[in-house]
Design a protein around this motif. Sequence first.
Motif, PDB file in Angstrom:
ATOM      1  N   GLU A  31      -2.943   7.037   1.804  1.00 11.81           N
ATOM      2  CA  GLU A  31      -3.632   5.757   1.924  1.00 11.81           C
ATOM      3  C   GLU A  31      -4.777   5.250   1.463  1.00 11.81           C
ATOM      4  O   GLU A  31      -5.266   4.364   0.800  1.00 11.81           O
ATOM      5  CB  GLU A  31      -3.447   5.103   3.398  1.00 11.81           C
ATOM      6  CG  GLU A  31      -1.941   5.143   4.236  1.00 11.81           C
ATOM      7  CD  GLU A  31      -1.306   3.998   3.354  1.00 11.81           C
ATOM      8  OE1 GLU A  31      -1.814   2.978   3.079  1.00 11.81           O
ATOM      9  OE2 GLU A  31      -0.119   4.382   3.210  1.00 11.81           O
ATOM     10  N   VAL A  32      -5.766   6.356   1.707  1.00 11.75           N
ATOM     11  CA  VAL A  32      -6.782   6.550   0.931  1.00 11.75           C
ATOM     12  C   VAL A  32      -6.951   6.230  -0.649  1.00 11.75           C
ATOM     13  O   VAL A  32      -7.463   5.578  -1.067  1.00 11.75           O
ATOM     14  CB  VAL A  32      -7.682   7.656   1.623  1.00 11.75           C
ATOM     15  CG1 VAL A  32      -9.094   7.808   0.628  1.00 11.75           C
ATOM     16  CG2 VAL A  32      -7.908   7.713   2.902  1.00 11.75           C
ATOM     17  N   ILE A  33      -5.938   7.254  -1.100  1.00 13.64           N
ATOM     18  CA  ILE A  33      -5.788   7.025  -2.629  1.00 13.64           C
ATOM     19  C   ILE A  33      -5.148   5.674  -2.954  1.00 13.64           C
ATOM     20  O   ILE A  33      -5.797   5.119  -3.963  1.00 13.64           O
ATOM     21  CB  ILE A  33      -4.673   8.071  -3.017  1.00 13.64           C
ATOM     22  CG1 ILE A  33      -5.336   9.697  -2.605  1.00 13.64           C
ATOM     23  CG2 ILE A  33      -4.405   8.344  -4.512  1.00 13.64           C
ATOM     24  CD1 ILE A  33      -4.453  10.773  -2.804  1.00 13.64           C
ATOM     25  N   LYS A  34      -4.155   4.963  -2.145  1.00 16.50           N
ATOM     26  CA  LYS A  34      -3.724   3.796  -2.693  1.00 16.50           C
ATOM     27  C   LYS A  34      -4.997   2.776  -2.624  1.00 16.50           C
ATOM     28  O   LYS A  34      -5.225   1.917  -3.643  1.00 16.50           O
ATOM     29  CB  LYS A  34      -2.766   3.192  -1.815  1.00 16.50           C
ATOM     30  CG  LYS A  34      -1.339   4.082  -2.128  1.00 16.50           C
ATOM     31  CD  LYS A  34      -0.520   3.582  -1.192  1.00 16.50           C
ATOM     32  CE  LYS A  34       0.866   4.461  -1.122  1.00 16.50           C
ATOM     33  NZ  LYS A  34       1.984   3.842  -0.238  1.00 16.50           N
ATOM     34  N   ALA A  35      -5.804   2.788  -1.574  1.00 17.92           N
ATOM     35  CA  ALA A  35      -7.001   1.920  -1.371  1.00 17.92           C
ATOM     36  C   ALA A  35      -7.796   2.050  -2.627  1.00 17.92           C
ATOM     37  O   ALA A  35      -8.361   1.216  -3.156  1.00 17.92           O
ATOM     38  CB  ALA A  35      -7.800   2.229  -0.236  1.00 17.92           C
ATOM     39  N   ILE A  36      -8.219   3.232  -2.944  1.00 17.09           N
ATOM     40  CA  ILE A  36      -9.078   3.550  -4.317  1.00 17.09           C
ATOM     41  C   ILE A  36      -8.582   3.028  -5.538  1.00 17.09           C
ATOM     42  O   ILE A  36      -9.196   2.158  -6.255  1.00 17.09           O
ATOM     43  CB  ILE A  36      -9.332   4.812  -4.467  1.00 17.09           C
ATOM     44  CG1 ILE A  36     -10.336   5.416  -3.290  1.00 17.09           C
ATOM     45  CG2 ILE A  36     -10.036   5.327  -5.735  1.00 17.09           C
ATOM     46  CD1 ILE A  36     -10.394   6.974  -2.922  1.00 17.09           C
ATOM     47  N   LEU A  37      -7.151   3.227  -5.702  1.00 12.34           N
ATOM     48  CA  LEU A  37      -6.450   2.862  -6.977  1.00 12.34           C
ATOM     49  C   LEU A  37      -6.475   1.419  -6.950  1.00 12.34           C
ATOM     50  O   LEU A  37      -6.571   0.742  -8.063  1.00 12.34           O
ATOM     51  CB  LEU A  37      -5.214   3.491  -7.005  1.00 12.34           C
ATOM     52  CG  LEU A  37      -5.167   4.989  -7.199  1.00 12.34           C
ATOM     53  CD1 LEU A  37      -3.565   5.493  -7.123  1.00 12.34           C
ATOM     54  CD2 LEU A  37      -5.894   5.262  -8.478  1.00 12.34           C
ATOM     55  N   GLU A  38      -6.209   0.515  -5.985  1.00 13.19           N
ATOM     56  CA  GLU A  38      -6.018  -0.687  -5.829  1.00 13.19           C
ATOM     57  C   GLU A  38      -7.417  -1.456  -6.018  1.00 13.19           C
ATOM     58  O   GLU A  38      -7.420  -2.509  -6.858  1.00 13.19           O
ATOM     59  CB  GLU A  38      -5.547  -1.451  -4.426  1.00 13.19           C
ATOM     60  CG  GLU A  38      -4.064  -0.887  -4.131  1.00 13.19           C
ATOM     61  CD  GLU A  38      -3.701  -1.156  -2.747  1.00 13.19           C
ATOM     62  OE1 GLU A  38      -4.781  -1.652  -1.759  1.00 13.19           O
ATOM     63  OE2 GLU A  38      -2.571  -0.822  -2.460  1.00 13.19           O
ATOM     64  N   ARG A  39      -8.528  -0.879  -5.804  1.00 12.74           N
ATOM     65  CA  ARG A  39      -9.911  -1.436  -6.315  1.00 12.74           C
ATOM     66  C   ARG A  39     -10.164  -1.470  -7.850  1.00 12.74           C
ATOM     67  O   ARG A  39     -10.942  -2.033  -8.323  1.00 12.74           O
ATOM     68  CB  ARG A  39     -10.897  -0.428  -5.460  1.00 12.74           C
ATOM     69  CG  ARG A  39     -11.168  -1.238  -3.971  1.00 12.74           C
ATOM     70  CD  ARG A  39     -12.278  -0.556  -3.409  1.00 12.74           C
ATOM     71  NE  ARG A  39     -11.755   0.318  -2.505  1.00 12.74           N
ATOM     72  CZ  ARG A  39     -12.261   1.703  -2.018  1.00 12.74           C
ATOM     73  NH1 ARG A  39     -13.749   2.132  -2.648  1.00 12.74           N
ATOM     74  NH2 ARG A  39     -11.921   2.265  -1.247  1.00 12.74           N
ATOM     75  N   HIS A  40      -9.311  -0.236  -8.195  1.00 14.33           N
ATOM     76  CA  HIS A  40      -9.615  -0.181  -9.842  1.00 14.33           C
ATOM     77  C   HIS A  40      -8.659  -0.734 -10.735  1.00 14.33           C
ATOM     78  O   HIS A  40      -8.623  -0.367 -11.805  1.00 14.33           O
ATOM     79  CB  HIS A  40      -9.750   1.264 -10.081  1.00 14.33           C
ATOM     80  CG  HIS A  40     -10.973   1.930  -9.295  1.00 14.33           C
ATOM     81  ND1 HIS A  40     -11.005   2.280  -7.844  1.00 14.33           N
ATOM     82  CD2 HIS A  40     -12.283   2.110 -10.162  1.00 14.33           C
ATOM     83  CE1 HIS A  40     -12.414   2.667  -7.907  1.00 14.33           C
ATOM     84  NE2 HIS A  40     -13.084   2.638  -9.035  1.00 14.33           N
ATOM     85  N   GLU A  41      -7.646  -1.716  -9.979  1.00 16.01           N
ATOM     86  CA  GLU A  41      -6.640  -2.129 -10.845  1.00 16.01           C
ATOM     87  C   GLU A  41      -7.254  -3.136 -12.101  1.00 16.01           C
ATOM     88  O   GLU A  41      -8.193  -3.930 -11.460  1.00 16.01           O
ATOM     89  CB  GLU A  41      -5.485  -2.886 -10.043  1.00 16.01           C
ATOM     90  CG  GLU A  41      -4.722  -1.934  -9.279  1.00 16.01           C
ATOM     91  CD  GLU A  41      -3.660  -2.656  -8.590  1.00 16.01           C
ATOM     92  OE1 GLU A  41      -3.836  -3.907  -8.204  1.00 16.01           O
ATOM     93  OE2 GLU A  41      -2.663  -2.031  -8.141  1.00 16.01           O
ATOM     94  N   ASP A  42      -6.578  -3.312 -12.897  1.00 19.43           N
ATOM     95  CA  ASP A  42      -7.293  -4.372 -14.026  1.00 19.43           C
ATOM     96  C   ASP A  42      -6.965  -5.620 -13.570  1.00 19.43           C
ATOM     97  O   ASP A  42      -6.067  -6.033 -12.958  1.00 19.43           O
ATOM     98  CB  ASP A  42      -6.305  -4.150 -15.347  1.00 19.43           C
ATOM     99  CG  ASP A  42      -6.695  -2.808 -16.025  1.00 19.43           C
ATOM    100  OD1 ASP A  42      -5.692  -2.282 -16.763  1.00 19.43           O
ATOM    101  OD2 ASP A  42      -7.759  -2.382 -15.469  1.00 19.43           O
TER     102      ASP A  42
END
Length: 106
Positions: free
Chosen positions: A95-106
């Motif tokens: 869940e932490v990884i997903k949150a980080i990735l969602e913040r860095h989406e184009d």
Amino acid sequence: MSEISTRLTYLRERQGWTKTRVAQALGMSLQKYANYEYGSREPDLETIAKIASLYDVSADYLLGRKTPEKHEIDLAKDPEVLLYNGHKVSAEDMEVIKAILERHED
């Protein structure tokens, strides 16, 4: 050193594994596996298949014929594929990884 011995060493070190761990995973003695990495012996076809499966690479890659295949995986669809140091990532960490990735989406 042969191409296969170089690639065996690279794959093992990339995983952070010892020769002992790899030998146990393959069901052979440490000495036998170490000889593959040292280039003094070459594995038979059955052993090449086991090694390829262990590292999730092709036999062609182990034999020096091509580079490892890159796999694109959508973590949103298949979160079970993410490993860290050979261990599955916990649901909480995912869940932490997903949150980080969602913040860095184009």
